[in-house]
Design an enzyme around this catalytic site. Structure first.
Site, PDB file in Angstrom:
ATOM      1  N   HIS A 200       0.825  -1.209   0.000  1.00 37.16           N
ATOM      2  CA  HIS A 200       0.000   0.000   0.000  1.00 37.16           C
ATOM      3  C   HIS A 200       0.860   1.260   0.000  1.00 37.16           C
ATOM      4  O   HIS A 200       0.660   2.185  -0.791  1.00 37.16           O
ATOM      5  CB  HIS A 200      -0.925  -0.016   1.225  1.00 37.16           C
ATOM      6  CG  HIS A 200      -1.765   1.210   1.364  1.00 37.16           C
ATOM      7  ND1 HIS A 200      -1.353   2.317   2.075  1.00 37.16           N
ATOM      8  CD2 HIS A 200      -2.982   1.523   0.862  1.00 37.16           C
ATOM      9  CE1 HIS A 200      -2.292   3.246   2.017  1.00 37.16           C
ATOM     10  NE2 HIS A 200      -3.288   2.797   1.294  1.00 37.16           N
TER      11      HIS A 200
ATOM     12  N   CYS B 292      -0.736  35.228 -16.478  1.00 34.28           N
ATOM     13  CA  CYS B 292       0.328  34.963 -15.511  1.00 34.28           C
ATOM     14  C   CYS B 292      -0.304  34.709 -14.155  1.00 34.28           C
ATOM     15  O   CYS B 292      -1.389  35.193 -13.858  1.00 34.28           O
ATOM     16  CB  CYS B 292       1.316  36.118 -15.450  1.00 34.28           C
ATOM     17  SG  CYS B 292       0.582  37.700 -15.019  1.00 34.28           S
TER      18      CYS B 292
END
Length: 914
Positions: free
Chosen positions: A477, A869
């Protein structure tokens, strides 16, 4: 009547004919597991028969408050009888019982997040019948105790540790180390003990259907077992760890999970049986070698749970009883990879020498492996370059920029484990997920140290810098989840004897004891653990990443499409600019000049803001001109012949001043110490000026272009610094600087008109002064809804438009980013009021404003350059919308996001061309 088909069969019938009803293309109906089981059947691979209950059934069941849709249970009953006919056995049969597994299977892979039940159908009578059938009491009682334990945990919510403690006690009493060494008598006793635990911890009022003679009993009716197990798997779709996993991986909550009911194949029938998990290629490095783990005489959960240390898949053929199955598995590896044209993850069981395929899916891999596999498969002719570029997850590229150990000498290795997920991490040891979340929330880097993780540890794994376990293999896991998250992970550190209760680790073979809060360093690339902090460094763009990004650049910049998709960088200093060039940035889309006022220059800007003396203010401006010109000289020289968009000062000026409350404390202390009255009065006057500049809502106050009108000397100074730096490089060094001036936070056409006039006047003066020609475009930053609505008017006076989507998101929603992300956005996300954080992934409303503004701007200037931006410029999902929906020319992002943006832009271009 509901005609929707809710159950699909897969596998053969009693005559061996394939009756499969699904295929790999039906993953939204059958889930990934069910769809791929059906596909393997169609390929003629050995798959135990079964049936799949659709994802839509789960959605309908959950949406109705855990009430079954009309006719669904009847269809499941018919599918169960059909499976019994096909297998020639019946659930619960006292002579030759059929046993099944009940497994989840969402449309997208979610390893370990939801629930599974194995050996369903066993009861007291069936167990005795199975013993008669197999003549193997050990196998039967082992399977029965596993079933009771798993059913109690997964379906009834009984604490799994109660069973583990009983199992541990039984091993101690029997004097054995592993479960497989327990005798059949020991296992029978465990079955009875496990039934007692079930009876003690399951409420009669919650489950009246399990009450017999006034007592709760472990269910003996397989039909009840099956219904409850299916309902539990449906319920696990909304468990905490599954919801957290979906949120982190962008998987919608409304898809539901399918349930696969499949005849059992037994890997725990002695030394000729085994179970394993394997990949057709190495998911950590991408090397074209088989990779995985197997366990002899075990069931599948034993491998992924990490409770027994596994053996590498390459060794399976060395066992005579498994040699034929190993050869069959190799053949199936080749079939699956050729069919899916990708690296595949496989689960299998060998029952007394016979290989059975239980699952296949496209395997999760590290970024390093993803690049290597994609390039190799292009060279092998399995896929083309466009497919290779599509296949790389842009977000995964962050892994390649993760820190690595930065040391010229080999560190002193404290212990070694398996290199489960690459990258290095340094942090304090914590032993629980809750502690990891708490300490990380306090800003402390942590390494989560566990015997082995389980799905409930996901929140701690997300919070930690890295993960270390003392057990488990490369498909445990911890390993699988860490690789998917891009978190460094070292598994199977057997020298670590972890006492989680005492919060300490004893390192075997040494006298070292590590305690909570001690610093360790782990390297998930090599599998080493080091005591103390090792310096870290980031990786560089080389090799496979450079190859994939070069292919991406060819796609996003290719001629002939609507327009190329460009990637710029946000950089405020030459160092960031140089770094970004190395990462493939084409230009600077945002240089924030206010960042040049920090550090030792803060005193200069404070003198300008606070002084009443005109000469002192002018001296401050002259000093700022000198330092800003020096900065721009370096920036423009670094970016020679590339655009550099310089934004004029944007934030409120009081942000550059001292904290008024700290100044109050300083004054009080000086008064108490008897400081001179003249000194105290000067400080008090300074405090009054600072308080006088305070605003109730500074983000909507005196900032951006407004500063240029209240303090007109500032833009004059800044434009002069930009223009004179460019002029010097042209005149004295023969370079070709390409600065552009951007006016921030414009909302009025008149603001842009006046600011453009001011900028052009200064540029002309500097050009005449230095005797050079200067062509410096003047554009605007659209950060306000009104500016987007009036973009056609503003664009008439702007050479380019750039969208500051951070502020545009704030002003569109009326959210304060500084407050919203900590105060209420998490609640909105939890309550599904928002699907995602709009400051991370652009909101559709904000995107529509950008699209509309681009359209309006180009209606008056068809060749107008438009860009974005901010944070959205580096987010892959936002990038697709900004290019393909809004039609911008470029995105601009932070330096380390440039590679991500290059790849995401190429994928956006491929989507546009599709």
């Amino acid at each position: 009547m509901n005609d929707e088909k809710r159950v699909y069969r897969f596998g053969g019938d009693e005559q061996g004919r394939d009756v499969t009803e699904g295929s790999a293309s039906m993953n939204y109906v059958l889930g990934g597991k069910g769809a791929n089981l059906a596909e393997m059947c169609r390929l003629g691979l050995p798959v135990p028969g079964g049936f799949t209950i659709t994802c839509q059934t789960c959605v309908a069941y959950s949406g109705a408050g855990d009430v079954w849709p009309l006719g669904a249970l009847d269809e499941i009953d018919e599918a169960t009888r059909d499976l019994e006919r096909r297998m020639g056995r019946k659930l619960g049969d006292p002579d030759d019982p059929l046993l099944v597994s009940v497994r989840s299977g969402a449309p997208f892979s979610m390893p370990g997040m939801m629930d599974t039940v194995l050996n369903l159908g066993l009861n007291d009578e069936a167990a005795r019948g199975l013993i008669k059938q197999t003549q193997d009491e050990h196998f039967v009682w082992d399977s029965y105790r596993r079933f009771i334990q798993m059913f109690s945990d997964v379906v009834m919510g009984v604490d799994a540790e109660l069973f583990e403690n009983a199992l541990t006690e039984k091993r101690l009493v029997a004097g054995v180390k592993s479960d497989a060494e327990l005798s059949s008598g020991d296992l029978f006793e465990l079955v009875e003990e496990f039934k007692g635990i079930f009876q003690e911890h399951v409420s009669a009022s919650d489950h009246p259907e399990l009450v017999v003679d006034g007592k709760v009993m472990f269910p003996q009716d397989p039909a009840v077992q099956l219904r409850l197990a299916i309902e539990a798997v449906f319920g696990s779709w909304m468990n905490e760890r599954a919801c957290l996993y979906r949120k982190r991986n962008g998987i919608p909550d409304d898809l539901g999970t399918a349930v696969n009911v499949q005849a059992m194949a037994y890997g725990n029938k002695g030394d000729s049986s085994a179970t394993g998990v394997a990949f057709t290629r190495d998911p950590a490095s991408g090397e074209n070698v088989r990779y995985g783990d197997f366990l002899i005489n075990a069931q599948g959960e034993d491998v992924v749970a990490g409770i027994r240390n596994t053996q590498p898949i390459q060794e399976m053929g060395s066992y005579p009883a498994l040699a034929d199955a190993a050869r069959d598995l190799e053949r199936i590896f080749q079939i699956l990879e050729a069919h899916y044209r990708d690296m595949m993850d496989i689960e299998f069981t060998i029952e007394q020498g016979k290989l059975w395929m239980l699952q296949t899916r496209v395997g999760k891999r590290t970024a390093t492996a993803a690049l290597r596999i994609a390039i190799d498969m292009v060279e092998e002719g399995l896929i083309d370059r466009e497919t290779a570029v599509r296949r790389i997850d842009p977000a995964q590229l962050d892994q390649l920029l993760h820190p690595q150990f930065n040391t010229h000498t080999a560190p002193d290795v404290l212990a070694r484990g398996l290199n489960a997920s690459p990258g290095a991490a340094v942090g304090e040891i914590v032993f629980s997920s809750d502690d990891a979340v708490r300490r990380a929330g306090e800003g402390v880097p942590v390494v989560l140290v566990r015997w082995e993780t389980n799905p409930d540890d996901l929140k701690g794994m997300v919070a930690a810098e890295g993960i270390l376990t003392s057990h488990g293999g490369k498909t445990s896991h911890a390993a699988v989840i860490a690789r998917g998250m891009g978190a460094p992970c070292v598994c199977g550190v057997e020298a670590f004897r972890i006492d989680a209760a005492a919060k300490e680790v004893h390192v075997e073979g040494t006298d070292v004891v590590l305690r909570e809060g001690d610093i360790i360093s782990i390297d998930g690339t090599t599998g080493i653990v080091v005591a103390g902090a090792v310096p870290l460094k980031r990786a560089e763009l080389t090799g496979d990443l450079e190859t994939i990004l070069s292919w991406a650049d060819e796609i996003r910049l290719q001629p002939g499409s609507t327009h190329p998709y460009h990637v710029r960088v946000n950089a405020d200093n030459p160092e960031d600019a140089e770094l970004a060039l190395g990462f493939g940035a084409e230009a600077i889309g945002l240089c924030r000049t206010e960042h040049m006022f920090l550090g030792d220059r803060k005193e200069i800007i404070q003198s300008f803001i606070l002084s009443d003396d005109e000469q002192e203010r002018q001296a401050a401006l002259d000093s700022l001109l000198t330092v800003q010109r020096r900065d721009f000289l370096k920036m423009f020289k670094t970016m020679d012949d590339r655009d550099v968009v310089v934004r004029l000062i944007d934030p409120p000026l009081h942000e550059f001043l001292d904290d008024p409350r700290s100044l109050e404390v300083r004054i009080a202390r000086l008064e108490a110490a008897g400081a001179p009255a003249e000194e105290l009065e000067a400080l008090k006057a300074r405090l009054r000026r600072i308080d006088g500049m305070a605003e109730m809502n500074p983000m909507l106050g005196l900032r951006g272009v407004r500063l240029s009108f209240v303090f007109p000397e500032l833009p004059l100074m800044q434009v002069r610094a930009i223009a004179s730096a460019a002029a010097l490089l042209i005149r004295d060094e023969g370079l070709a600087p390409k600065p552009e001036v951007m006016v921030p936070l414009v909302s009025l056409e008149s603001e842009q008109v006046q600011m453009r006039s001011i900028c052009e006047q200064v540029i002309d003066e500097v050009a005449a002064e230095y005797g050079v020609a200067l062509d410096i475009p003047v554009g605007t930053m659209l950060e306000l809804p009104r500016a987007c609505l009036m973009a056609d008017a503003i664009a008439q006076h702007a050479d380019f438009l750039c969208f500051g989507t951070n502020d545009l998101t704030q002003t569109t929603f009326g959210f304060s980013r500084d407050d919203a992300e900590s105060k209420f956005i998490p609640i909105y996300l939890h309550n599904k009021l928002l699907e995602r954080n709009p400051f991370e992934t652009i909101d559709e409303g904000v995107l529509e404003l950008v699209r509309m503004a681009v359209e309006k701007g180009r209606s008056v200037k068809p060749e107008l350059t438009c860009g974005v931006c901010g944070e959205h410029g580096g987010d892959p999902e936002s990038i697709k919308g900004l290019f393909n929906v809004a039609g911008v020319d470029y995105v601009s992002c932070s330096p380390y996001r440039v590679p991500v943006a290059r790849l995401a832009a190429a994928q956006a271009k491929l989507a546009e061309m599709a």
